[in-house]
Design a protein around this motif. Structure first.
Motif, PDB file in Angstrom:
ATOM      1  N   PHE A 172       0.879  -1.254  -0.109  1.00  0.00           N
ATOM      2  CA  PHE A 172      -0.103  -0.208  -0.056  1.00  0.00           C
ATOM      3  C   PHE A 172       0.830   1.247   0.133  1.00  0.00           C
ATOM      4  N   THR A 173       1.888   1.340   0.963  1.00  0.00           N
ATOM      5  CA  THR A 173       2.739   2.466   0.945  1.00  0.00           C
ATOM      6  C   THR A 173       3.357   2.600  -0.309  1.00  0.00           C
ATOM      7  N   ALA A 174       3.957   1.484  -1.193  1.00  0.00           N
ATOM      8  CA  ALA A 174       4.770   1.889  -2.316  1.00  0.00           C
ATOM      9  C   ALA A 174       3.636   2.407  -3.409  1.00  0.00           C
ATOM     10  N   LEU A 175       2.592   1.616  -3.435  1.00  0.00           N
ATOM     11  CA  LEU A 175       1.736   1.998  -4.527  1.00  0.00           C
ATOM     12  C   LEU A 175       1.063   3.170  -4.648  1.00  0.00           C
ATOM     13  N   LEU A 176       0.645   3.885  -3.437  1.00  0.00           N
ATOM     14  CA  LEU A 176      -0.362   5.065  -3.248  1.00  0.00           C
ATOM     15  C   LEU A 176       0.165   6.103  -3.925  1.00  0.00           C
ATOM     16  N   PRO A 177       1.427   6.620  -3.456  1.00  0.00           N
ATOM     17  CA  PRO A 177       1.962   7.637  -3.834  1.00  0.00           C
ATOM     18  C   PRO A 177       2.100   7.785  -5.482  1.00  0.00           C
ATOM     19  N   GLU A 178       2.528   6.588  -6.137  1.00  0.00           N
ATOM     20  CA  GLU A 178       2.811   6.589  -7.616  1.00  0.00           C
ATOM     21  C   GLU A 178       1.391   6.672  -8.328  1.00  0.00           C
ATOM     22  N   ILE A 179       0.427   6.278  -7.628  1.00  0.00           N
ATOM     23  CA  ILE A 179      -0.981   6.195  -8.238  1.00  0.00           C
ATOM     24  C   ILE A 179      -1.457   7.824  -8.389  1.00  0.00           C
ATOM     25  N   MET A 180      -1.330   8.300  -7.107  1.00  0.00           N
ATOM     26  CA  MET A 180      -1.688   9.707  -7.239  1.00  0.00           C
ATOM     27  C   MET A 180      -1.043  10.584  -8.240  1.00  0.00           C
ATOM     28  N   LYS A 181       0.280  10.448  -8.348  1.00  0.00           N
ATOM     29  CA  LYS A 181       1.155  10.927  -9.617  1.00  0.00           C
ATOM     30  C   LYS A 181       0.401  10.803 -10.713  1.00  0.00           C
ATOM     31  N   GLY A 182       0.109   9.596 -11.162  1.00  0.00           N
ATOM     32  CA  GLY A 182      -0.576   9.245 -12.397  1.00  0.00           C
ATOM     33  C   GLY A 182      -1.866   9.808 -12.346  1.00  0.00           C
ATOM     34  N   THR A 183      -2.576   9.993 -11.370  1.00  0.00           N
ATOM     35  CA  THR A 183      -4.126  10.468 -11.409  1.00  0.00           C
ATOM     36  C   THR A 183      -3.948  12.112 -11.719  1.00  0.00           C
ATOM     37  N   ILE A 184      -2.926  12.798 -11.414  1.00  0.00           N
ATOM     38  CA  ILE A 184      -2.892  14.178 -11.412  1.00  0.00           C
ATOM     39  C   ILE A 184      -2.317  14.553 -12.864  1.00  0.00           C
ATOM     40  N   ARG A 185      -1.534  13.633 -13.398  1.00  0.00           N
ATOM     41  CA  ARG A 185      -1.104  13.566 -14.909  1.00  0.00           C
ATOM     42  C   ARG A 185      -2.219  13.602 -15.788  1.00  0.00           C
ATOM     43  N   GLN A 186      -3.153  12.517 -15.388  1.00  0.00           N
ATOM     44  CA  GLN A 186      -4.131  12.148 -16.076  1.00  0.00           C
ATOM     45  C   GLN A 186      -5.248  13.547 -16.022  1.00  0.00           C
ATOM     46  N   THR A 187      -5.270  14.307 -14.887  1.00  0.00           N
ATOM     47  CA  THR A 187      -6.349  15.487 -14.879  1.00  0.00           C
ATOM     48  C   THR A 187      -5.634  16.864 -15.871  1.00  0.00           C
ATOM     49  N   ILE A 188      -4.409  16.949 -15.685  1.00  0.00           N
ATOM     50  CA  ILE A 188      -3.743  18.196 -16.560  1.00  0.00           C
ATOM     51  C   ILE A 188      -3.720  17.857 -18.142  1.00  0.00           C
ATOM     52  N   LEU A 189      -3.544  16.693 -18.330  1.00  0.00           N
ATOM     53  CA  LEU A 189      -3.396  16.411 -19.870  1.00  0.00           C
ATOM     54  C   LEU A 189      -4.767  16.309 -20.625  1.00  0.00           C
ATOM     55  N   PRO A 190      -4.604  16.390 -22.003  1.00  0.00           N
ATOM     56  CA  PRO A 190      -5.808  16.217 -22.774  1.00  0.00           C
ATOM     57  C   PRO A 190      -6.290  15.022 -22.593  1.00  0.00           C
ATOM     58  N   PRO A 191      -7.453  14.489 -22.607  1.00  0.00           N
ATOM     59  CA  PRO A 191      -7.939  13.214 -22.640  1.00  0.00           C
ATOM     60  C   PRO A 191      -7.500  12.211 -23.598  1.00  0.00           C
ATOM     61  N   PRO A 197      -1.991   3.946 -25.481  1.00  0.00           N
ATOM     62  CA  PRO A 197      -1.110   3.050 -25.000  1.00  0.00           C
ATOM     63  C   PRO A 197       0.162   3.194 -24.890  1.00  0.00           C
ATOM     64  N   LEU A 198       0.438   4.385 -24.156  1.00  0.00           N
ATOM     65  CA  LEU A 198       1.793   5.075 -23.610  1.00  0.00           C
ATOM     66  C   LEU A 198       2.260   4.254 -22.369  1.00  0.00           C
ATOM     67  N   PRO A 199       3.435   4.035 -22.170  1.00  0.00           N
ATOM     68  CA  PRO A 199       4.153   3.270 -21.102  1.00  0.00           C
ATOM     69  C   PRO A 199       3.531   3.789 -19.583  1.00  0.00           C
ATOM     70  N   ALA A 200       3.552   5.415 -19.610  1.00  0.00           N
ATOM     71  CA  ALA A 200       3.018   5.833 -18.343  1.00  0.00           C
ATOM     72  C   ALA A 200       1.523   5.590 -18.251  1.00  0.00           C
TER      73      ALA A 200
END
Length: 469
Positions: A172-191, A197-200
């Motif tokens: 849990f400790t390892a996954l959650l910070p990385e997931i939150m970074k990915g989530t904010i990335r999806q928020t600010i980038l165009p849909p 199918p990018l690596p990120a």
């Protein structure tokens, strides 16, 4: 209510937009200065996230209309919520307004009343004390990581009980910070970019899937353990033992908050249990861990604050360890924490969707438009918080809070206000008091940290050594 009699006012568009990405480059590169600058352009300011327009509310009074007075016309949604929904599913923080939200909130409300939290309080204190006491003196520590681990371990004890397998906490400790970074990335980038199918994008999807698998393991573990306390309670009752006997009390203590959902008369589906568990865990880690990290930094910067905290703790506890019932006797500690929440967020951008054409403070908000409000923006408004960059716990003294509370939105407001606010305050005070009790002196070993806006406003780097004397 809507106010059609108020003449529409022109809504200015914030400067600095680029074709296709709009203000995305500013939100990605310098989000906090950008969001704070919007106050200069009006009470409602138009920005573009990609090609999609959004309306940022810079006036706390208008935000309260969005969240409270006219809440029925500003539904849970918008680009940020859509991105979070990929991660949270239909948890309480992201599920659309309506019967499902009302049902689930009513079902979960008993988990977060003060009496229920108090039953888990001593177990949380024991967990935190055990971890904090194991730290090595004079050894450099990553404070943000430590605070996330502490908040997670304390919350897992409260949520699932004290016997959760150790590997779950680590993942849990390892996954959650990385997931939150990915989530904010999806928020600010165009849909369209987030769908490629990018690596990120693939890595983000894989992490979310793994988190759900871990949640399943925790739910199954709790479900199997719940039957034993229930059987013990039934056996005690059949033997004529009173409801408050040690066997029955121990059974309730062992269950954890999540047993409320597992034992509900109208049970949630497995998908719904996953969604709610993820929502609760993320709220417990990101917001609480960030607040505590900044609090320790501000105590280091302001030695008088640390002295007052130690004096208050000594007056309440003397030479004995902290107890749960002590928390209400630590008002200065609470003010210190509230000032950390005020200065550093925790959230910096939240969205709603206009369900119909609206007139907000004279500004026309078209149906379907994203409406953005920012706790960070409001809590740095110099009209409500003089010298907003100054860390001043005494601004929360009772006789000074009439104005400050008008612009304090860290837990939201209205019918979607954070359900875990009572729990958050208990967890924050337990961890801060335990650290101050065990490690009265700290030393910063990293450069001065800078605020970094992800989902919360976290320090970019923060390492310290902890000392007993």
């Amino acid at each position: 209510m809507n106010t059609p009699t108020q003449a529409p006012a022109p809504t200015r568009t914030a400067p600095g937009a680029f074709p296709l990405i709009g203000h995305g480059h500013l939100l990605a590169r310098k989000p906090l200065p950008f969001i704070n600058s919007l106050r200069e352009h009006g009470r409602v300011v138009r920005i573009r996230i990609g090609t999609t327009p959004a309306y940022v509310v810079t006036d706390p009074a208008l935000t309260r209309r969005v969240l409270v007075t006219d809440a029925a016309h500003y539904t849970k949604g918008g680009k940020i919520i859509d991105a979070l929904r990929v991660f949270f599913g239909d948890g309480l923080a992201t599920v659309a307004d309506g019967d499902t939200h009302l049902r689930n909130r009513r079902l979960m409300q008993p988990m977060f009343n003060k009496a229920h939290i108090a039953r888990r309080g001593d177990a949380m204190i024991e967990q935190v004390r055990s971890t904090v006491a194991s730290w090595k003196a004079n050894r450099e520590r990553d404070v943000f990581a430590d605070m996330n681990e502490l908040t997670l371990s304390a919350f897992l004890v409260a949520l699932f009980g004290a016997d959760l397998p150790e590997h779950l906490e680590g993942e849990f400790t390892a996954l959650l910070p990385e997931i939150m970074k990915g989530t904010i990335r999806q928020t600010i980038l165009p849909p369209w970019i987030t769908r490629l199918p990018l690596p990120a994008n693939r890595a983000h999807a894989a992490r979310v899937a793994r988190l759900r698998a871990l949640i399943d393991q925790a739910i199954d573990h709790r479900a199997t353990r719940t039957t034993a306390p229930a059987a013990a309670h039934a056996a005690s009752a059949s033997a004529g033992e009173p409801a408050g006997c040690p066997h029955a009390t121990a059974a309730r203590e062992e269950e954890g908050l999540f047993s409320t959902l597992l034992n509900a008369k109208d049970p949630l589906t497995r998908q719904q249990l996953q969604d709610e568990a993820i929502t609760l865990l993320t709220g417990a880690i990101e917001t609480t861990g960030t607040t505590l990290a900044w609090t320790l930094y501000e105590i280091y910067r302001n030695p008088e604050i640390g002295r007052r905290l130690r004096k208050e703790l000594a007056a309440v506890c003397g030479d004995r360890p902290l107890r749960y019932e002590d928390l209400d006797q630590l008002p200065y500690a609470r003010r210190v924490l509230q000032e950390a929440i005020r200065k550093y967020g925790p959230a910096w951008m939240v969205t709603r969707t206009a369900a119909r054409d609206m007139n907000l403070g004279g500004h026309t908000i078209p149906k379907g438009a994203d409406v953005v409000w920012s706790p960070y923006l409001h809590q740095h408004d110099p009209h409500y918080f003089p010298a907003p960059e100054t860390f001043d716990p005494d601004r929360w003294e009772t006789d000074r809070t009439a104005t400050t509370r008008e612009a304090f939105f860290a837990f939201g407001d209205g019918r979607r206000k954070c359900i875990g606010e009572n729990f958050a305050w208990s967890e924050l005070q337990i961890i801060l008091a335990t650290i101050v009790e065990n490690w009265p002196r700290t030393q910063l070993t990293s450069p001065l940290p800078s605020p970094q806006a992800v989902v919360t406003v976290k320090p970019d780097t923060l390492t310290m050594t902890f000392h007993r004397f």
